[in-house]
Design a protein around this motif. Structure first.
Motif, mmCIF file in Angstrom:
data_model
loop_
_atom_site.group_PDB
_atom_site.id
_atom_site.type_symbol
_atom_site.label_atom_id
_atom_site.label_comp_id
_atom_site.label_asym_id
_atom_site.label_seq_id
_atom_site.Cartn_x
_atom_site.Cartn_y
_atom_site.Cartn_z
ATOM 1 N N TYR A 33 0.882 -1.100 -0.075
ATOM 2 C CA TYR A 33 0.242 0.097 0.129
ATOM 3 C C TYR A 33 0.873 1.190 0.158
ATOM 4 C CZ TYR A 33 -2.897 -3.504 2.270
ATOM 5 O OH TYR A 33 -3.525 -4.842 2.478
ATOM 6 N N TYR A 35 0.138 5.144 1.442
ATOM 7 C CA TYR A 35 -0.756 6.268 2.026
ATOM 8 C C TYR A 35 0.064 7.548 1.978
ATOM 9 C CZ TYR A 35 -3.410 2.559 4.145
ATOM 10 O OH TYR A 35 -4.187 1.531 4.124
ATOM 11 N N MET A 89 4.135 13.693 3.470
ATOM 12 C CA MET A 89 4.972 12.413 3.713
ATOM 13 C C MET A 89 4.162 11.164 3.486
ATOM 14 S SD MET A 89 7.279 12.139 6.224
ATOM 15 C CE MET A 89 7.929 11.245 7.711
ATOM 16 N N PHE A 91 3.694 7.175 2.764
ATOM 17 C CA PHE A 91 3.823 6.001 3.699
ATOM 18 C C PHE A 91 3.751 4.716 2.911
ATOM 19 C CE2 PHE A 91 5.043 7.810 7.582
ATOM 20 C CZ PHE A 91 4.192 8.984 8.011
ATOM 21 N N GLN A 104 -1.509 -4.183 9.083
ATOM 22 C CA GLN A 104 -0.863 -3.381 8.129
ATOM 23 C C GLN A 104 0.615 -3.009 8.806
ATOM 24 O OE1 GLN A 104 -2.341 -0.697 5.503
ATOM 25 N NE2 GLN A 104 -4.284 -1.892 5.189
ATOM 26 N N PHE A 106 3.780 -0.253 8.472
ATOM 27 C CA PHE A 106 4.063 0.983 7.760
ATOM 28 C C PHE A 106 5.590 1.233 7.785
ATOM 29 C CE2 PHE A 106 0.292 3.345 6.726
ATOM 30 C CZ PHE A 106 -0.592 2.401 7.084
ATOM 31 N N GLY A 107 6.123 1.694 6.984
ATOM 32 C CA GLY A 107 7.423 2.349 6.726
ATOM 33 C C GLY A 107 7.798 3.359 7.580
ATOM 34 N N PRO A 108 8.734 4.018 7.744
ATOM 35 C CA PRO A 108 9.112 5.349 8.239
ATOM 36 C C PRO A 108 8.544 6.543 7.619
ATOM 37 C CG PRO A 108 10.969 4.446 7.697
ATOM 38 C CD PRO A 108 9.939 3.429 7.177
ATOM 39 N N GLY A 109 8.196 6.418 6.280
ATOM 40 C CA GLY A 109 7.762 7.468 5.393
ATOM 41 C C GLY A 109 8.933 8.166 4.643
ATOM 42 N N ARG A 111 9.501 12.163 3.331
ATOM 43 C CA ARG A 111 8.877 13.278 3.161
ATOM 44 C C ARG A 111 9.264 14.062 1.966
ATOM 45 N NH1 ARG A 111 6.983 16.421 6.633
ATOM 46 N NH2 ARG A 111 7.662 15.250 8.564
#
Lengths: 115, 112
Positions: A33, A35, A89, A91, A104, A106-109, A111
């Protein structure tokens, strides 16, 4: 413990340029995914991906966006011609399976700043 | 269309206090509800996942409950610590292959 990784952590680009955000999901996960979170706003769904094709996408995910799994480990989000409002950001997330039964991760994102 | 609301938007408590964060959702036809923690400028860390058939889940000092019929979930944090300071997000997964829908979060500050 396995984790989702994302690169780069911060990307600055000029309006109109193409950017590619990269993600390495957890290895045994099948659903992926993207986001995004604009500063101060809710996390919003962009797209889900399974079996090498998009399974769901939001209204945000227009023709400027594309996703790809170029090899067995990477999952990428491409924005073809960035706009100022794409600054956010981003994700990446993955889950073992879909259908809501699985957590789910999530990764650290990344920016993204569009100037 | 599913809407997720979290109250309060911000909360400040002294260390050691027990606290409750609230999440409500408009469409009760959900598969699961997930609570996340987000530190400033960072990613989302999954705290607890509650399936629609469950009433609660516990992990350490955290306890999450789900009342699907009334469209509510609470996250209970026992004996809060300054390290608990973060934004807590609630997200629901609707029936079908739809994605997570997030609330805006509750920003928690635990004062030493």
């Amino acid at each position: 413990e396995p984790e989702v990784t994302q690169t780069p952590s911060h990307q600055v680009t000029q309006m109109g340029q193409e950017v590619i955000l990269r993600c390495v999901p957890i290895s045994n996960h099948l659903y992926f995914y993207w986001y995004r979170q604009i500063l101060g706003q809710k996390v919003e769904f962009l797209v889900s991906f399974y079996n090498n094709e998009i399974s769901e996408k939001s209204e945000i995910f227009d023709d400027q966006f594309s996703v790809e799994r170029p090899d067995g480990s990477n999952f990428t989000l491409k924005i073809r011609s960035t706009k100022l409002e794409d600054s956010a950001m981003y994700f990446c997330a993955s889950s073992e399976w879909g259908q809501g039964a699985y957590e789910q991760y999530f990764g650290p994102g990344t920016r993204l700043t569009v100037t | 269309k599913q809407e997720v609301t979290q109250i309060p938007a911000a909360l400040s408590v002294p260390e050691g206090e027990n606290l409750v964060l609230n999440c409500s959702f408009t469409d009760s036809a959900i598969y699961n509800l997930q609570w996340f923690r987000q530190d400033p400028g960072k990613g989302l860390t999954s705290l607890l996942l509650i399936q629609s058939s469950q009433r609660e889940q516990t992990s350490g000092r955290l306890n999450a409950s789900l009342d699907k019929s009334s469209g509510r979930s609470t996250l209970y944090i026992a004996a809060s610590q300054p390290g608990d300071s973060a934004t807590y997000l609630c997200a629901v997964w609707n029936s079908g292959n739809t994605p997570l829908v997030f609330g805006k979060g509750t920003r928690l500050s635990v004062i030493a």
